[in-house]
Design a protein around this motif. Sequence first.
Motif, PDB file in Angstrom:
ATOM      1  N   MET A   1       7.873 -67.502 -52.510  1.00 40.02           N
ATOM      2  CA  MET A   1       7.538 -66.414 -51.639  1.00 40.02           C
ATOM      3  C   MET A   1       6.819 -66.914 -50.387  1.00 40.02           C
ATOM      4  SD  MET A   1       7.684 -63.095 -51.942  1.00 40.02           S
ATOM      5  CE  MET A   1       6.939 -61.607 -52.132  1.00 40.02           C
ATOM      6  N   ASP A   2       5.873 -67.810 -50.577  1.00 38.56           N
ATOM      7  CA  ASP A   2       5.169 -68.386 -49.431  1.00 38.56           C
ATOM      8  C   ASP A   2       6.138 -69.056 -48.473  1.00 38.56           C
ATOM      9  OD1 ASP A   2       2.555 -67.770 -49.546  1.00 38.56           O
ATOM     10  OD2 ASP A   2       1.943 -69.548 -50.663  1.00 38.56           O
ATOM     11  N   PHE A   3       7.079 -69.721 -49.059  1.00 33.57           N
ATOM     12  CA  PHE A   3       8.064 -70.424 -48.258  1.00 33.57           C
ATOM     13  C   PHE A   3       8.857 -69.450 -47.393  1.00 33.57           C
ATOM     14  CE2 PHE A   3      12.340 -72.271 -47.803  1.00 33.57           C
ATOM     15  CZ  PHE A   3      11.988 -73.399 -47.082  1.00 33.57           C
ATOM     16  N   GLU A   4       9.260 -68.328 -47.946  1.00 38.19           N
ATOM     17  CA  GLU A   4      10.025 -67.325 -47.203  1.00 38.19           C
ATOM     18  C   GLU A   4       9.177 -66.696 -46.102  1.00 38.19           C
ATOM     19  OE1 GLU A   4      11.472 -64.565 -50.067  1.00 38.19           O
ATOM     20  OE2 GLU A   4      12.879 -65.999 -50.937  1.00 38.19           O
ATOM     21  N   LEU A   5       7.926 -66.421 -46.418  1.00 42.49           N
ATOM     22  CA  LEU A   5       7.032 -65.839 -45.402  1.00 42.49           C
ATOM     23  C   LEU A   5       6.797 -66.824 -44.266  1.00 42.49           C
ATOM     24  CD1 LEU A   5       4.345 -64.020 -47.572  1.00 42.49           C
ATOM     25  CD2 LEU A   5       6.081 -62.986 -46.127  1.00 42.49           C
ATOM     26  N   ARG A   6       6.606 -68.074 -44.628  1.00 44.28           N
ATOM     27  CA  ARG A   6       6.382 -69.088 -43.596  1.00 44.28           C
ATOM     28  C   ARG A   6       7.611 -69.228 -42.708  1.00 44.28           C
ATOM     29  NH1 ARG A   6       5.782 -74.741 -45.714  1.00 44.28           N
ATOM     30  NH2 ARG A   6       4.747 -73.597 -47.365  1.00 44.28           N
ATOM     31  N   ARG A   7       8.768 -69.221 -43.328  1.00 43.92           N
ATOM     32  CA  ARG A   7      10.019 -69.312 -42.579  1.00 43.92           C
ATOM     33  C   ARG A   7      10.202 -68.106 -41.659  1.00 43.92           C
ATOM     34  NH1 ARG A   7      15.483 -71.448 -45.397  1.00 43.92           N
ATOM     35  NH2 ARG A   7      16.202 -72.103 -43.390  1.00 43.92           N
ATOM     36  N   ALA A   8       9.908 -66.930 -42.155  1.00 42.37           N
ATOM     37  CA  ALA A   8      10.020 -65.715 -41.345  1.00 42.37           C
ATOM     38  C   ALA A   8       9.039 -65.761 -40.177  1.00 42.37           C
ATOM     39  CB  ALA A   8       9.766 -64.487 -42.215  1.00 42.37           C
ATOM     40  N   ARG A   9       7.821 -66.235 -40.442  1.00 41.31           N
ATOM     41  CA  ARG A   9       6.806 -66.344 -39.389  1.00 41.31           C
ATOM     42  C   ARG A   9       7.256 -67.360 -38.334  1.00 41.31           C
ATOM     43  NH1 ARG A   9       1.698 -67.907 -41.845  1.00 41.31           N
ATOM     44  NH2 ARG A   9       1.677 -65.778 -42.562  1.00 41.31           N
ATOM     45  N   GLU A  10       7.791 -68.490 -38.763  1.00 40.62           N
ATOM     46  CA  GLU A  10       8.269 -69.507 -37.833  1.00 40.62           C
ATOM     47  C   GLU A  10       9.420 -68.967 -36.983  1.00 40.62           C
ATOM     48  OE1 GLU A  10       9.279 -72.840 -40.270  1.00 40.62           O
ATOM     49  OE2 GLU A  10       7.199 -73.466 -40.523  1.00 40.62           O
ATOM     50  N   LYS A  11      10.284 -68.208 -37.642  1.00 41.91           N
ATOM     51  CA  LYS A  11      11.406 -67.607 -36.927  1.00 41.91           C
ATOM     52  C   LYS A  11      10.906 -66.625 -35.871  1.00 41.91           C
ATOM     53  CE  LYS A  11      15.729 -65.157 -37.686  1.00 41.91           C
ATOM     54  NZ  LYS A  11      16.594 -64.498 -38.653  1.00 41.91           N
ATOM     55  N   LEU A  12       9.922 -65.804 -36.215  1.00 41.35           N
ATOM     56  CA  LEU A  12       9.336 -64.854 -35.259  1.00 41.35           C
ATOM     57  C   LEU A  12       8.660 -65.585 -34.103  1.00 41.35           C
ATOM     58  CD1 LEU A  12       7.805 -62.078 -37.539  1.00 41.35           C
ATOM     59  CD2 LEU A  12       9.695 -61.851 -35.952  1.00 41.35           C
ATOM     60  N   GLU A  13       7.915 -66.635 -34.419  1.00 42.08           N
ATOM     61  CA  GLU A  13       7.236 -67.407 -33.376  1.00 42.08           C
ATOM     62  C   GLU A  13       8.250 -68.051 -32.431  1.00 42.08           C
ATOM     63  OE1 GLU A  13       4.736 -70.137 -35.464  1.00 42.08           O
ATOM     64  OE2 GLU A  13       3.224 -68.622 -35.930  1.00 42.08           O
ATOM     65  N   LYS A  14       9.332 -68.561 -33.020  1.00 40.40           N
ATOM     66  CA  LYS A  14      10.376 -69.177 -32.214  1.00 40.40           C
ATOM     67  C   LYS A  14      11.015 -68.139 -31.287  1.00 40.40           C
ATOM     68  CE  LYS A  14      14.651 -71.784 -32.623  1.00 40.40           C
ATOM     69  NZ  LYS A  14      15.687 -72.295 -33.518  1.00 40.40           N
ATOM     70  N   GLU A  15      11.305 -66.950 -31.820  1.00 37.71           N
ATOM     71  CA  GLU A  15      11.883 -65.880 -31.013  1.00 37.71           C
ATOM     72  C   GLU A  15      10.931 -65.454 -29.897  1.00 37.71           C
ATOM     73  OE1 GLU A  15      12.888 -62.788 -33.746  1.00 37.71           O
ATOM     74  OE2 GLU A  15      14.658 -63.845 -34.500  1.00 37.71           O
ATOM     75  N   GLN A  16       9.636 -65.379 -30.229  1.00 33.62           N
ATOM     76  CA  GLN A  16       8.643 -65.011 -29.213  1.00 33.62           C
ATOM     77  C   GLN A  16       8.584 -66.058 -28.105  1.00 33.62           C
ATOM     78  OE1 GLN A  16       5.036 -64.469 -31.453  1.00 33.62           O
ATOM     79  NE2 GLN A  16       5.470 -62.297 -31.887  1.00 33.62           N
ATOM     80  N   LYS A  17       8.632 -67.335 -28.488  1.00 29.28           N
ATOM     81  CA  LYS A  17       8.607 -68.403 -27.490  1.00 29.28           C
ATOM     82  C   LYS A  17       9.846 -68.323 -26.598  1.00 29.28           C
ATOM     83  CE  LYS A  17       5.832 -71.817 -29.965  1.00 29.28           C
ATOM     84  NZ  LYS A  17       5.822 -73.152 -30.581  1.00 29.28           N
ATOM     85  N   GLU A  18      10.994 -68.052 -27.212  1.00 26.91           N
ATOM     86  CA  GLU A  18      12.227 -67.946 -26.432  1.00 26.91           C
ATOM     87  C   GLU A  18      12.162 -66.763 -25.466  1.00 26.91           C
ATOM     88  OE1 GLU A  18      15.391 -67.688 -29.253  1.00 26.91           O
ATOM     89  OE2 GLU A  18      15.308 -69.835 -29.755  1.00 26.91           O
ATOM     90  N   ARG A  19      11.674 -65.621 -25.944  1.00 31.56           N
ATOM     91  CA  ARG A  19      11.535 -64.451 -25.073  1.00 31.56           C
ATOM     92  C   ARG A  19      10.558 -64.733 -23.926  1.00 31.56           C
ATOM     93  NH1 ARG A  19      11.909 -61.181 -29.946  1.00 31.56           N
ATOM     94  NH2 ARG A  19       9.636 -61.259 -30.094  1.00 31.56           N
ATOM     95  N   LYS A  20       9.465 -65.415 -24.266  1.00 28.11           N
ATOM     96  CA  LYS A  20       8.475 -65.751 -23.247  1.00 28.11           C
ATOM     97  C   LYS A  20       9.082 -66.698 -22.202  1.00 28.11           C
ATOM     98  CE  LYS A  20       3.778 -66.195 -24.020  1.00 28.11           C
ATOM     99  NZ  LYS A  20       2.606 -66.856 -24.611  1.00 28.11           N
TER     100      LYS A  20
END
Length: 105
Positions: A1-20
């Motif tokens: 579960m931690d792994f999935e949350l971390r992956r989802a968080r990394e994906k969100l951060e990556k998307e935010q960086k791309e949008r920025k």
Amino acid sequence: MDFELRRAREKLEKEQKERKAQAKARLERERKAKGEARKQREAIEAVQRSRRLDALEAQEKVEHQASVCPLRLIACRFCRDMVHAGDTVVDLRDKMQGRLHPDHW
């Protein structure tokens, strides 16, 4: 579960960086476009200002040639020849008699 949350968080951060990054790139393009538009507007205004000055100078030249230029051609009131106007008369008596040009009296 931690792994999935971390992956989802990394994906969100990556998307935010791309949008920025995309937003920064868009702002940079807009800033460049505005700068180019301003330069183009200034160039157009400079050309228009130059044309207006040229037109005013041409109008002044025409007015000078038609009214006060000593080299303008006038018809002599006696012989009707076309002669240069010459300098204007400075003698008050001649001005009172209507003699404005000393040539061909």
